[in-house]
Write a protein that holds these residues in place. Structure first.
Motif, PDB file in Angstrom:
ATOM      1  N   PRO A 249      18.607  53.734  50.306  1.00 20.46           N
ATOM      2  CA  PRO A 249      19.570  52.794  49.721  1.00 20.46           C
ATOM      3  C   PRO A 249      21.014  53.280  49.668  1.00 20.46           C
ATOM      4  O   PRO A 249      21.935  52.464  49.564  1.00 20.46           O
ATOM      5  N   LEU A 250      21.249  54.595  49.744  1.00 26.19           N
ATOM      6  CA  LEU A 250      22.621  55.097  49.698  1.00 26.19           C
ATOM      7  C   LEU A 250      23.279  55.171  51.078  1.00 26.19           C
ATOM      8  O   LEU A 250      24.441  55.547  51.183  1.00 26.19           O
ATOM      9  N   TYR A 251      22.547  54.814  52.120  1.00 14.46           N
ATOM     10  CA  TYR A 251      23.095  54.928  53.480  1.00 14.46           C
ATOM     11  C   TYR A 251      24.424  54.180  53.610  1.00 14.46           C
ATOM     12  O   TYR A 251      25.418  54.721  54.104  1.00 14.46           O
ATOM     13  N   ASN A 252      24.457  52.956  53.172  1.00 16.74           N
ATOM     14  CA  ASN A 252      25.663  52.147  53.323  1.00 16.74           C
ATOM     15  C   ASN A 252      26.827  52.733  52.537  1.00 16.74           C
ATOM     16  O   ASN A 252      27.966  52.779  53.024  1.00 16.74           O
ATOM     17  N   SER A 253      26.559  53.201  51.330  1.00 20.14           N
ATOM     18  CA  SER A 253      27.602  53.795  50.506  1.00 20.14           C
ATOM     19  C   SER A 253      28.149  55.068  51.144  1.00 20.14           C
ATOM     20  O   SER A 253      29.365  55.277  51.189  1.00 20.14           O
ATOM     21  N   PHE A 254      27.270  55.903  51.664  1.00 22.87           N
ATOM     22  CA  PHE A 254      27.697  57.140  52.306  1.00 22.87           C
ATOM     23  C   PHE A 254      28.592  56.849  53.506  1.00 22.87           C
ATOM     24  O   PHE A 254      29.635  57.460  53.680  1.00 22.87           O
ATOM     25  N   SER A 255      28.171  55.894  54.329  1.00 15.94           N
ATOM     26  CA  SER A 255      28.899  55.600  55.561  1.00 15.94           C
ATOM     27  C   SER A 255      30.230  54.912  55.293  1.00 15.94           C
ATOM     28  O   SER A 255      31.274  55.317  55.800  1.00 15.94           O
ATOM     29  N   GLY A 256      30.201  53.863  54.477  1.00 18.68           N
ATOM     30  CA  GLY A 256      31.387  53.042  54.296  1.00 18.68           C
ATOM     31  C   GLY A 256      32.359  53.532  53.252  1.00 18.68           C
ATOM     32  O   GLY A 256      33.558  53.243  53.334  1.00 18.68           O
ATOM     33  N   SER A 257      31.875  54.302  52.249  1.00 16.69           N
ATOM     34  CA  SER A 257      32.740  54.711  51.139  1.00 16.69           C
ATOM     35  C   SER A 257      32.928  56.219  51.037  1.00 16.69           C
ATOM     36  O   SER A 257      34.042  56.696  50.811  1.00 16.69           O
ATOM     37  N   THR A 258      31.847  56.971  51.218  1.00 12.12           N
ATOM     38  CA  THR A 258      31.916  58.414  51.012  1.00 12.12           C
ATOM     39  C   THR A 258      32.605  59.132  52.169  1.00 12.12           C
ATOM     40  O   THR A 258      33.433  60.016  51.959  1.00 12.12           O
ATOM     41  N   ILE A 259      32.282  58.756  53.397  1.00 15.57           N
ATOM     42  CA  ILE A 259      32.807  59.480  54.559  1.00 15.57           C
ATOM     43  C   ILE A 259      33.912  58.701  55.276  1.00 15.57           C
ATOM     44  O   ILE A 259      34.956  59.256  55.606  1.00 15.57           O
ATOM     45  N   GLY A 260      33.677  57.416  55.525  1.00 20.24           N
ATOM     46  CA  GLY A 260      34.595  56.635  56.349  1.00 20.24           C
ATOM     47  C   GLY A 260      36.059  56.732  55.961  1.00 20.24           C
ATOM     48  O   GLY A 260      36.919  57.073  56.800  1.00 20.24           O
ATOM     49  N   PRO A 261      36.435  56.440  54.699  1.00 21.65           N
ATOM     50  CA  PRO A 261      37.844  56.497  54.308  1.00 21.65           C
ATOM     51  C   PRO A 261      38.444  57.897  54.457  1.00 21.65           C
ATOM     52  O   PRO A 261      39.631  58.040  54.786  1.00 21.65           O
ATOM     53  N   LYS A 262      37.645  58.924  54.216  1.00 23.34           N
ATOM     54  CA  LYS A 262      38.144  60.294  54.346  1.00 23.34           C
ATOM     55  C   LYS A 262      38.382  60.642  55.808  1.00 23.34           C
ATOM     56  O   LYS A 262      39.335  61.364  56.147  1.00 23.34           O
ATOM     57  N   PHE A 263      37.521  60.147  56.691  1.00 23.37           N
ATOM     58  CA  PHE A 263      37.741  60.357  58.124  1.00 23.37           C
ATOM     59  C   PHE A 263      39.049  59.704  58.550  1.00 23.37           C
ATOM     60  O   PHE A 263      39.827  60.279  59.319  1.00 23.37           O
ATOM     61  N   GLN A 264      39.319  58.511  58.044  1.00 27.18           N
ATOM     62  CA  GLN A 264      40.596  57.861  58.317  1.00 27.18           C
ATOM     63  C   GLN A 264      41.761  58.734  57.856  1.00 27.18           C
ATOM     64  O   GLN A 264      42.781  58.853  58.550  1.00 27.18           O
ATOM     65  N   SER A 265      41.612  59.346  56.687  1.00 28.60           N
ATOM     66  CA  SER A 265      42.672  60.222  56.158  1.00 28.60           C
ATOM     67  C   SER A 265      42.907  61.410  57.077  1.00 28.60           C
ATOM     68  O   SER A 265      44.051  61.849  57.265  1.00 28.60           O
ATOM     69  N   ALA A 266      41.823  61.942  57.650  1.00 28.41           N
ATOM     70  CA  ALA A 266      41.967  63.062  58.578  1.00 28.41           C
ATOM     71  C   ALA A 266      42.714  62.627  59.832  1.00 28.41           C
ATOM     72  O   ALA A 266      43.570  63.356  60.352  1.00 28.41           O
ATOM     73  N   LEU A 267      42.403  61.438  60.330  1.00 31.20           N
ATOM     74  CA  LEU A 267      43.108  60.923  61.507  1.00 31.20           C
ATOM     75  C   LEU A 267      44.599  60.737  61.223  1.00 31.20           C
ATOM     76  O   LEU A 267      45.445  60.935  62.098  1.00 31.20           O
ATOM     77  N   LYS A 268      44.921  60.366  59.987  1.00 32.45           N
ATOM     78  CA  LYS A 268      46.322  60.158  59.601  1.00 32.45           C
ATOM     79  C   LYS A 268      47.035  61.456  59.234  1.00 32.45           C
ATOM     80  O   LYS A 268      48.234  61.447  58.961  1.00 32.45           O
ATOM     81  N   GLY A 269      46.299  62.576  59.203  1.00 34.60           N
ATOM     82  CA  GLY A 269      46.902  63.854  58.856  1.00 34.60           C
ATOM     83  C   GLY A 269      47.049  64.078  57.373  1.00 34.60           C
ATOM     84  O   GLY A 269      47.745  65.004  56.942  1.00 34.60           O
ATOM     85  N   GLU A 270      46.395  63.241  56.571  1.00 34.01           N
ATOM     86  CA  GLU A 270      46.496  63.361  55.118  1.00 34.01           C
ATOM     87  C   GLU A 270      45.504  64.354  54.551  1.00 34.01           C
ATOM     88  O   GLU A 270      45.625  64.778  53.396  1.00 34.01           O
ATOM     89  N   MET A 271      44.524  64.741  55.338  1.00 37.36           N
ATOM     90  CA  MET A 271      43.463  65.636  54.893  1.00 37.36           C
ATOM     91  C   MET A 271      42.949  66.389  56.117  1.00 37.36           C
ATOM     92  O   MET A 271      42.874  65.821  57.211  1.00 37.36           O
ATOM     93  N   SER A 272      42.612  67.647  55.970  1.00 37.31           N
ATOM     94  CA  SER A 272      42.085  68.401  57.107  1.00 37.31           C
ATOM     95  C   SER A 272      40.626  68.024  57.332  1.00 37.31           C
ATOM     96  O   SER A 272      39.935  67.586  56.403  1.00 37.31           O
ATOM     97  N   PRO A 273      40.122  68.210  58.546  1.00 32.89           N
ATOM     98  CA  PRO A 273      38.710  67.918  58.810  1.00 32.89           C
ATOM     99  C   PRO A 273      37.760  68.684  57.895  1.00 32.89           C
ATOM    100  O   PRO A 273      36.761  68.126  57.421  1.00 32.89           O
ATOM    101  N   THR A 274      38.063  69.943  57.628  1.00 35.70           N
ATOM    102  CA  THR A 274      37.210  70.735  56.736  1.00 35.70           C
ATOM    103  C   THR A 274      37.223  70.163  55.328  1.00 35.70           C
ATOM    104  O   THR A 274      36.183  70.057  54.665  1.00 35.70           O
ATOM    105  N   GLU A 275      38.415  69.777  54.877  1.00 34.55           N
ATOM    106  CA  GLU A 275      38.547  69.194  53.538  1.00 34.55           C
ATOM    107  C   GLU A 275      37.769  67.887  53.443  1.00 34.55           C
ATOM    108  O   GLU A 275      37.129  67.606  52.428  1.00 34.55           O
ATOM    109  N   VAL A 276      37.809  67.086  54.505  1.00 36.04           N
ATOM    110  CA  VAL A 276      37.056  65.836  54.540  1.00 36.04           C
ATOM    111  C   VAL A 276      35.571  66.104  54.319  1.00 36.04           C
ATOM    112  O   VAL A 276      34.912  65.477  53.480  1.00 36.04           O
ATOM    113  N   CYS A 277      35.037  67.040  55.081  1.00 32.28           N
ATOM    114  CA  CYS A 277      33.604  67.326  55.009  1.00 32.28           C
ATOM    115  C   CYS A 277      33.211  67.861  53.638  1.00 32.28           C
ATOM    116  O   CYS A 277      32.175  67.471  53.082  1.00 32.28           O
TER     117      CYS A 277
END
Length: 442
Positions: free
Chosen positions: A395-423
């Motif tokens: 049941p947490l699959y959707n939350s993990f994908s859309g809320s937990t990881i997705g927005p942070k990955f976007q931040s990494a692409l924008k240079g707002e967060m490092s890839p390591t920090e995202v993970c």
């Protein structure tokens, strides 16, 4: 045995397949009409979208006892319905399916049960509730072979990429020497951010995806995840082979860029195939738009299987037993039709998902114009045959994908967060969600 639905009953059917494409909606509508003509049973269809499925709409209606008799949906979003006890286990209704159906879907039964293993920790049986009726490997590559040739590359030798370094080499050559400024288009959209990253995780041995094997922790801070995140982000920020819209672009937007020649290579989902064929028919047919498999690494093929399934609901409290039984059997009759050879042969052409019936696999390529040149059906079949993992139904699959990881990955692409920090931040957040999930159910 099998063939339920020879009844004049009317039943409720909630469908999400229609949201994939115009062709997908057409195959749903046609199946409902043909089923009524053949059986007399009428499906009252709620043509839903992913917002209704993943949000509160479906859930709250189920909770009030207003759910359907039958639904179609990506299985990754259906675990919460199973957990609440609203769905019937497959074993309880499989006897209403035709015998040849059961025989030809055996390949997925035991492996798919593993994607439901989280249920055992709740004291539930580790069984299938939403049965896969079509499946897609995540993800195949797409390339403009005419761009490869103009860049001095060989479509047979230089595609698909053999590993990340090879992907970078080809993408750089396409950008520098080809007709497009975009050598390889990544995706930052919250529903598509994973298209390159998660296949790399599986290729490098990161089994389990977002969840550890026992579903008690989130492995997003592992070396495998950090490495994949760093390499993916580098394509955009360091090597600049992906376009300026990368932090927000979806696969649907990318396929438009590829058919128009503005992007040379990408990694879009199989479900985009009908739109590739529709928006760029000549290029798709003549092989200028070609598909290729993800690479194999230390963990095997970089792929996980996304099943699209159908679920059958339990009788709500207070419903008339005899009436419900007729509706239940009529609903399974439609499901049976979706698993018929006739319907399954049309699945790939109309939806991009591949049929689950093994006995029609040899005939799928014949339904696709230019298949020998575009290699779409051959690529998808090959990936399915070599993929070892199904996406979980937790049941947490959707939350993990859309809320937990997705927005942070976007931040990494924008240079707002490092890839390591995202993970690391995603792992902390994911572990907190898992702790709360399990502690609330003890």
């Amino acid at each position: 045995m099998g063939g339920g639905g020879s009844s004049s009953s009317s039943f409720q059917f909630w469908d999400v397949l229609n949201a994939q494409s115009r062709a997908a909606k057409e195959i749903v509508e046609t199946s409902v009409t043909e089923y009524k003509d053949a059986s007399g049973a009428t499906a009252s269809v709620n043509y839903s979208g992913y917002q209704q499925l993943t949000g509160s709409n479906w859930y709250s209606n189920f909770e009030r006892g207003n759910g359907p008799h039958l639904f179609s949906a990506d299985t990754i979003f259906t675990g919460r319905f199973a957990e609440e006890g609203w769905l019937m286990p497959f074993e309880e209704w499989k006897g209403l399916l035709d015998d040849d159906v059961i025989e030809n879907i055996q390949w997925l039964i035991e492996p798919f049960k593993q994607s439901n293993s989280w249920k055992g920790k709740l004291g539930m049986e580790q069984v299938i509730h939403t049965l896969p009726i079509m499946v897609a490997p995540q993800e195949p590559f797409q390339v403009r072979t005419d761009h490869l040739e103009k860049a001095g590359l060989n479509p047979k030798k230089d595609f698909p990429p053999k590993n990340f370094d090879d992907l970078l080499r080809v993408a750089t050559a396409l950008k520098e020497n080809g007709p497009s400024d975009i050598g390889f288009q990544l995706h930052g959209d919250l529903f598509d951010w994973y298209t390159l990253l998660t296949p790399m995780v599986f290729a490098n041995g990161g089994e389990g995806g977002y969840f550890a094997d026992d579903f008690t922790r989130c492995p997003l801070d592992s070396d495998v995840w950090i490495d994949a995140m760093e390499k993916t982000v580098s394509l955009y920020r360091e090597h600049k082979v992906s376009g300026p819209q990368t932090p927000n672009i979806s696969t649907e937007q990318t396929l438009a860029l590829m058919t128009s020649g503005q992007a040379s290579m990408s990694i879009c989902e199989p479900m985009d195939m009908p739109q590739f064929a529709e928006k760029g028919p000549e290029k798709f047919t003549n092989g200028d738009l070609r598909w290729g498999s993800f690479w194999e690494g230390s963990g095997g093929l970089g792929s996980t299987l996304l099943p699209f399934g159908m679920g059958v609901t339990k009788k709500p409290d207070g419903a008339d037993e005899a009436k419900w039984k007729k509706q239940h059997e009529a609903a399974i009759g439609l499901l049976n039709r979706w698993l018929s050879k006739e319907f399954q042969k049309k699945v790939f052409k109309n939806t991009g998902f591949y049929p689950v019936r093994e006995d029609v696999w040899d005939e799928v390529a014949d339904t696709i114009d230019g298949a020998e040149k575009n290699q779409a059906p051959q690529t998808i079949r090959s990936m399915i045959e070599r993929t070892e993992h199904f996406n979980t139904t937790h049941p947490l699959y959707n939350s993990f994908s859309g809320s937990t990881i997705g927005p942070k990955f976007q931040s990494a692409l924008k240079g707002e967060m490092s890839p390591t920090e995202v993970c690391k931040k995603a792992a902390v957040e994911g572990n907190k969600q898992l702790d709360e999930y399990w502690s609330s159910r003890q």
